[in-house]
Scaffold this motif. Sequence first.
Motif, short mmCIF file in Angstrom:
data_model
loop_
_atom_site.label_atom_id
_atom_site.label_comp_id
_atom_site.label_asym_id
_atom_site.label_seq_id
_atom_site.Cartn_x
_atom_site.Cartn_y
_atom_site.Cartn_z
N ASN A 142 0.83 -1.06 -0.15
CA ASN A 142 0.10 -0.08 0.05
C ASN A 142 0.95 1.40 -0.11
O ASN A 142 0.49 2.26 0.11
CB ASN A 142 -0.94 0.01 1.16
CG ASN A 142 -2.48 0.27 0.73
OD1 ASN A 142 -2.92 0.49 -0.51
ND2 ASN A 142 -3.19 0.09 1.85
N VAL A 143 2.24 1.00 0.06
CA VAL A 143 3.10 2.26 0.26
C VAL A 143 4.38 1.96 -0.68
O VAL A 143 4.97 0.70 -0.29
CB VAL A 143 3.21 2.74 1.60
CG1 VAL A 143 3.87 1.66 2.63
CG2 VAL A 143 4.19 3.95 1.55
N LYS A 144 4.91 2.71 -1.39
CA LYS A 144 6.57 2.50 -1.92
C LYS A 144 7.13 3.43 -1.05
O LYS A 144 7.23 4.87 -1.37
CB LYS A 144 6.35 2.87 -3.37
CG LYS A 144 5.60 1.90 -4.22
CD LYS A 144 5.74 2.26 -5.73
CE LYS A 144 4.74 1.16 -6.53
NZ LYS A 144 4.92 1.78 -8.01
N VAL A 145 7.77 2.94 -0.24
CA VAL A 145 8.77 3.53 0.88
C VAL A 145 9.56 4.62 0.22
O VAL A 145 9.70 5.69 0.55
CB VAL A 145 9.22 2.67 2.00
CG1 VAL A 145 9.95 3.55 2.79
CG2 VAL A 145 8.19 1.96 2.63
N TRP A 146 10.56 4.06 -0.52
CA TRP A 146 11.54 4.95 -1.00
C TRP A 146 10.95 5.92 -1.93
O TRP A 146 11.30 7.25 -1.94
CB TRP A 146 12.51 3.93 -2.11
CG TRP A 146 13.66 4.81 -2.79
CD1 TRP A 146 13.60 5.22 -4.01
CD2 TRP A 146 14.63 5.21 -1.98
NE1 TRP A 146 15.01 5.93 -4.07
CE2 TRP A 146 15.71 6.00 -3.02
CE3 TRP A 146 15.15 5.13 -0.74
CZ2 TRP A 146 16.60 6.58 -2.74
CZ3 TRP A 146 16.28 5.93 -0.32
CH2 TRP A 146 17.01 6.48 -1.18
N LEU A 147 9.92 5.68 -2.87
CA LEU A 147 9.32 6.69 -3.86
C LEU A 147 8.60 8.08 -2.71
O LEU A 147 8.97 9.04 -3.17
CB LEU A 147 8.42 6.12 -4.66
CG LEU A 147 7.63 7.12 -5.54
CD1 LEU A 147 8.50 7.62 -6.44
CD2 LEU A 147 6.47 6.38 -6.43
N PHE A 148 8.05 7.41 -1.66
CA PHE A 148 7.40 8.21 -0.97
C PHE A 148 8.45 9.28 -0.26
O PHE A 148 8.00 10.28 0.03
CB PHE A 148 6.46 7.46 0.30
CG PHE A 148 6.09 8.24 1.32
CD1 PHE A 148 4.65 8.88 0.98
CD2 PHE A 148 6.45 8.56 2.29
CE1 PHE A 148 4.08 9.83 2.10
CE2 PHE A 148 5.92 9.60 3.40
CZ PHE A 148 4.88 9.72 3.20
N GLU A 149 9.46 8.72 0.25
CA GLU A 149 10.38 9.48 0.95
C GLU A 149 11.35 10.33 0.24
O GLU A 149 11.95 11.44 0.30
CB GLU A 149 11.23 8.62 1.89
CG GLU A 149 10.73 8.02 2.93
CD GLU A 149 10.06 8.75 3.73
OE1 GLU A 149 10.30 10.18 3.96
OE2 GLU A 149 9.48 8.48 4.75
N THR A 150 11.38 10.25 -1.31
CA THR A 150 12.28 10.87 -2.24
C THR A 150 11.74 11.62 -3.37
O THR A 150 12.34 12.41 -3.75
CB THR A 150 13.29 9.88 -2.82
OG1 THR A 150 12.48 8.94 -3.56
CG2 THR A 150 14.29 9.06 -1.65
N THR A 151 10.36 11.20 -3.58
CA THR A 151 9.85 12.22 -4.91
C THR A 151 9.74 13.61 -4.46
O THR A 151 8.97 13.76 -3.30
CB THR A 151 8.40 11.29 -5.15
OG1 THR A 151 8.13 12.14 -6.22
CG2 THR A 151 7.53 11.31 -3.92
#
Length: 469
Positions: A302-311
């Motif tokens: 339900n979450v893409k952690v790396w994308l969430f933190e870096t986008t």
Amino acid sequence: MAVTAGTGQTLLQETAEALGSSEAALRLILSIFIGYPLALFQRWYLFGKEAHLTYLFHIITGLLLSYFNFGYQMCHFLLCVVLQFLILRLMGRTITAVFTSFSFQMIYLLAGYYYTATDEYDIKWTMPHCVLTLKMIGLVFDYYDGGKAQDQLTNEQQQFTLPSVPSFLQVAGFSYFYGGLLVGPQFSLKRYQKVAEGTMTDVKGQRPNSLMPAAKRLSLGFIYLSVYAIISPYLPDSYLLTDQFLAQPFWYRCVYITIWGKIMLYKYLTCWLVTEGVCILTGMGYNGMDASGRPQWDACANVKVWLFETTPLFTGTIASFNINTNAWVARNVFKRLRFLGNKIISQAAALLFLAVWHGLHSGYLICFSLEFLIVVLEKQIIELVHKSPLLTQLTSTPALNLPLYIAQQSIHWLCMGYALVPFCLFTWDKWLRVFTSVCFIGHVLFFSLLLLLPYLHKVLVPRKERKVE
């Protein structure tokens, strides 16, 4: 029977107070973590057995978890499951069944919101019920699609269609599965049936090799839980409404909203990561093999952690957050409105559905309206950068990469926090007070860009590029 401490409080109440939490929140987090021993039991004792044993296990454990969290209010959940099964059985693969199911499930949910509404965020029976509502509506759509010819279905729809009417055990097990009961994720009945049958595995006939992938998501969940537990007490929602907040400098109020919005989302990431680990353990998270022949376990992510933190993009955050719910809405609302012939209208309708699905408070409508506006603006800005030689050159200059990234991230999370204010504060008097305190900075920015972008396009995009359009 509840264990009572010497003060007259239950052990759960005392523990919740010691942790600075509510009893309902503690019950919820305990219920989510209980999924791990339940999943291990399922792996060791039910894998390879008859599917109906797994269905019964999920029904029994789901009923117990529902009662543990919501007492006799669990009857709302059970009633909607039974009536959904009757709709499938009695109405068959008809548009009438789709309309009836959609209307009944949404009206029941909205009635629940109406009769239990408060001005605060409460953990109550409507929380898992909103998850169930999407499951039941998706179920009737998948059953309806199963009656169509293959050439009438998209490749995506073919993955979810049901060739025959499901049994009550299947519908109830699907609804009460502990890995998706309280906070999601969304998954199809077809995928659930494969888990119960033992075919959702990376090694045919054997238990899925999912212990380590599940442990990784659980570990990430613990990290986010720790960060949220440590920082969130210093960033309470209530502070936004105090005179002390209003007395702070303008820049401070903007920075507070920016950081608060980011940290506030961590409670959702915690729940989703922990439940994803449960789904992975059972095999529900299996998503086939990648190009290198390695198993993928992100089907219930339900979450893409790396994308969430870096986008640095708002659309990037949307793509990384609440993925399965967004995919459900895209499949069952946005794409089914294709007949309108207008993507903007379909997108607006999908966001309106999401706003209403979240609740009846005005804050949800304002939040998703802002999301729609920001997405439209961001797409126009990206298009302008790509078509303007000057902007393309500036954004491609290595020396400017870091400063531009920092600036973009700052604006991105300020806009995100700004849009989340009404989402978290619910009522118009509260979110209006906060918006006023920051001089409606988000609205000023968004509508200024909306007016300026056509002129910037004329100035910065060569005439030849404009003619191609």
